[in-house]
Design a protein around this motif. Structure first.
Motif, PDB file in Angstrom:
ATOM      1  N   LEU A 159      44.486  46.069  36.892  1.00  0.00           N
ATOM      2  CA  LEU A 159      44.678  46.442  38.299  1.00  0.00           C
ATOM      3  C   LEU A 159      44.279  47.891  38.561  1.00  0.00           C
ATOM      4  O   LEU A 159      43.646  48.196  39.562  1.00  0.00           O
ATOM      5  CB  LEU A 159      46.132  46.199  38.717  1.00  0.00           C
ATOM      6  CG  LEU A 159      46.461  44.737  39.032  1.00  0.00           C
ATOM      7  CD1 LEU A 159      47.944  44.562  39.305  1.00  0.00           C
ATOM      8  CD2 LEU A 159      45.651  44.250  40.233  1.00  0.00           C
TER       9      LEU A 159
ATOM     10  N   GLU B  83      41.058  41.258  41.499  1.00  0.00           N
ATOM     11  CA  GLU B  83      42.429  41.707  41.711  1.00  0.00           C
ATOM     12  C   GLU B  83      43.377  40.508  41.763  1.00  0.00           C
ATOM     13  O   GLU B  83      44.428  40.504  41.121  1.00  0.00           O
ATOM     14  CB  GLU B  83      42.518  42.507  43.012  1.00  0.00           C
ATOM     15  CG  GLU B  83      43.899  43.095  43.241  1.00  0.00           C
ATOM     16  CD  GLU B  83      43.955  44.008  44.456  1.00  0.00           C
ATOM     17  OE1 GLU B  83      43.054  43.912  45.316  1.00  0.00           O
ATOM     18  OE2 GLU B  83      44.881  44.818  44.529  1.00  0.00           O
ATOM     19  N   ARG B  84      42.981  39.475  42.502  1.00  0.00           N
ATOM     20  CA  ARG B  84      43.834  38.285  42.602  1.00  0.00           C
ATOM     21  C   ARG B  84      44.080  37.679  41.228  1.00  0.00           C
ATOM     22  O   ARG B  84      45.193  37.284  40.887  1.00  0.00           O
ATOM     23  CB  ARG B  84      43.179  37.243  43.520  1.00  0.00           C
ATOM     24  CG  ARG B  84      43.748  37.293  44.938  1.00  0.00           C
ATOM     25  CD  ARG B  84      43.029  36.309  45.831  1.00  0.00           C
ATOM     26  NE  ARG B  84      41.974  36.954  46.591  1.00  0.00           N
ATOM     27  CZ  ARG B  84      40.812  36.405  46.920  1.00  0.00           C
ATOM     28  NH1 ARG B  84      40.537  35.162  46.536  1.00  0.00           N
ATOM     29  NH2 ARG B  84      39.921  37.083  47.616  1.00  0.00           N
TER      30      ARG B  84
ATOM     31  N   GLU C 259      44.024  39.241  38.345  1.00  0.00           N
ATOM     32  CA  GLU C 259      44.913  40.112  37.581  1.00  0.00           C
ATOM     33  C   GLU C 259      46.364  39.922  38.022  1.00  0.00           C
ATOM     34  O   GLU C 259      47.284  39.971  37.217  1.00  0.00           O
ATOM     35  CB  GLU C 259      44.514  41.583  37.751  1.00  0.00           C
ATOM     36  CG  GLU C 259      43.173  41.963  37.137  1.00  0.00           C
ATOM     37  CD  GLU C 259      43.204  42.004  35.613  1.00  0.00           C
ATOM     38  OE1 GLU C 259      44.306  42.054  35.031  1.00  0.00           O
ATOM     39  OE2 GLU C 259      42.122  41.958  35.000  1.00  0.00           O
ATOM     40  N   GLU C 260      46.549  39.725  39.335  1.00  0.00           N
ATOM     41  CA  GLU C 260      47.911  39.538  39.845  1.00  0.00           C
ATOM     42  C   GLU C 260      48.523  38.239  39.335  1.00  0.00           C
ATOM     43  O   GLU C 260      49.677  38.216  38.917  1.00  0.00           O
ATOM     44  CB  GLU C 260      47.914  39.554  41.376  1.00  0.00           C
ATOM     45  CG  GLU C 260      47.871  40.971  41.921  1.00  0.00           C
ATOM     46  CD  GLU C 260      47.518  41.006  43.397  1.00  0.00           C
ATOM     47  OE1 GLU C 260      47.176  39.938  43.955  1.00  0.00           O
ATOM     48  OE2 GLU C 260      47.558  42.104  43.979  1.00  0.00           O
ATOM     49  N   GLU C 261      47.726  37.204  39.348  1.00  0.00           N
ATOM     50  CA  GLU C 261      48.198  35.926  38.777  1.00  0.00           C
ATOM     51  C   GLU C 261      48.624  36.124  37.334  1.00  0.00           C
ATOM     52  O   GLU C 261      49.647  35.628  36.903  1.00  0.00           O
ATOM     53  CB  GLU C 261      47.077  34.883  38.783  1.00  0.00           C
ATOM     54  CG  GLU C 261      46.915  34.158  40.096  1.00  0.00           C
ATOM     55  CD  GLU C 261      45.704  33.235  40.044  1.00  0.00           C
ATOM     56  OE1 GLU C 261      45.474  32.628  38.979  1.00  0.00           O
ATOM     57  OE2 GLU C 261      44.984  33.158  41.058  1.00  0.00           O
TER      58      GLU C 261
ATOM     59  N   ASP D 182      49.690  38.727  35.877  1.00  0.00           N
ATOM     60  CA  ASP D 182      50.911  39.506  35.704  1.00  0.00           C
ATOM     61  C   ASP D 182      52.161  38.678  35.987  1.00  0.00           C
ATOM     62  O   ASP D 182      53.254  39.044  35.556  1.00  0.00           O
ATOM     63  CB  ASP D 182      50.888  40.731  36.635  1.00  0.00           C
ATOM     64  CG  ASP D 182      49.978  41.820  36.052  1.00  0.00           C
ATOM     65  OD1 ASP D 182      49.452  41.586  34.966  1.00  0.00           O
ATOM     66  OD2 ASP D 182      49.824  42.865  36.688  1.00  0.00           O
ATOM     67  N   ARG D 183      51.980  37.598  36.743  1.00  0.00           N
ATOM     68  CA  ARG D 183      53.154  36.802  37.072  1.00  0.00           C
ATOM     69  C   ARG D 183      53.554  35.893  35.927  1.00  0.00           C
ATOM     70  O   ARG D 183      52.793  35.691  34.971  1.00  0.00           O
ATOM     71  CB  ARG D 183      52.880  35.969  38.333  1.00  0.00           C
ATOM     72  CG  ARG D 183      53.380  36.699  39.585  1.00  0.00           C
ATOM     73  CD  ARG D 183      53.307  35.796  40.794  1.00  0.00           C
ATOM     74  NE  ARG D 183      52.078  36.059  41.553  1.00  0.00           N
ATOM     75  CZ  ARG D 183      51.127  35.145  41.735  1.00  0.00           C
ATOM     76  NH1 ARG D 183      51.259  33.959  41.225  1.00  0.00           N
ATOM     77  NH2 ARG D 183      50.046  35.439  42.432  1.00  0.00           N
TER      78      ARG D 183
END
Lengths: 171, 171
Positions: free
Chosen positions: B112, B163-164, B166-168, B170-171
């Motif tokens: 991120l 970015e999307r 990477e966010e997935e 991290d969850r």
DNA sequence: CGACACATGTAACACGTTACATGATTTG
DNA sequence: CAAATCATGTAACGTGTTACATGTGTCG
């Protein structure tokens, strides 16, 4: 640039040269053809600079393998590269742009031919990429393919502008 | 690639090394910084390969200049290059893509950060390019700037996707 | 005078490409 | 057996980068 991809792969797990080549071709879905020889010469430089270490693992029968792993210095170098955005000044230095420029400088009336051939080539590349987009694809590989497609689309849009400029010129 | 730009400029009119450097920087609006030394070494190779000829023009007082012009072979080479579309296989071999790949391979949780820094850098480049877009601009230079902007836009769109992902992750 | 533009170059190095050489193992 | 794959490398060459060396002309 290959240098950093090698460091990244080795940071994930130690491997020998041939495995590195295979890993890259797998991740890039064959769309980054790596020459084996270059892998070894790059590893030589990395070892010389203290960024990787190589350990000879003798095999009986099979030829020895040289397994590489990243040193602390290598990890630092990798981290630095990863957090540094690509290329500050702008990327006009590009082969496609150079061709357009030279066509217009020389005023050779072949600009339209060039546009059409390039569009044709881009459309074929686009088709080839789209064929690779299967739903079961690894998300990272998918991301890279999406990137290539987005750039191709941008180029296709740009080719239209170039074409318009060439048409004005002919009038 | 510089090779062909030099051939193109010389095909328009004979010049000496320093003029070539200046012409390129003018056309690319300074966004392709050319090293003077490279111009001369490239000209050496072009002369060796019989694609350009150099004539020494003695100046009184000032140092001699070596004026270059394209040979018939040079024009043929240039014509061939101009009509050949860029790069058949796909362009996954790219530094930005390589960074994304290595971030995901190493799973370093800094993806991120990298996306944000890259977006920042791209936006600044975009602003710098947009500032250059004056209406009185030479249409060819304008075309090149438009190209760079379109590619930056494509990259910005792609950064959102990265970015999307990477966010997935991290969850 | 000092700085800057003009004009030409050399040297060392990094990176990439193509091609070739060598030999073992696996598979049809 | 023949071919493909595994595995390691060397050699030659093209291109690009950085840095340095050298000297003149011009302008403030």
């Amino acid at each position: 640039m290959l240098k950093y991809v090698l460091l990244g792969l080795l940071a994930a797990s130690p491997r020998h040269g041939y495995q590195l080549k295979q890993a890259i071709e797998e991740h890039f879905h064959g769309a980054w053809p790596v020459n084996t020889g270059q892998v070894y010469t790059t590893l030589d430089r990395l070892e010389r600079d203290g960024l990787v270490e190589r350990e000879v693992v003798p095999q009986d029968l099979a030829p020895d393998r040289r397994v590489c792993s990243v040193t602390a210095a290598g990890r630092l170098e990798l981290k630095t590269w990863l957090l540094e955005p690509v290329d500050g000044p702008v990327r006009l230095k590009d082969e496609l742009f150079a061709k357009a420029l030279v066509h217009r400088i020389t005023g050779d009336r072949r600009g339209l031919d060039a546009v059409w051939k390039q569009r044709e080539a881009h459309l074929q590349n686009m088709a080839a990429l789209t064929r690779l987009l299967r739903p079961d694809l690894d998300p990272t590989t998918r991301l890279l393919l999406d990137g290539a497609i987005l750039r191709l689309q941008a180029d296709l849009e740009w080719l239209d502008r170039w074409e318009r400029l060439e048409e004005e010129h002919d009038r």
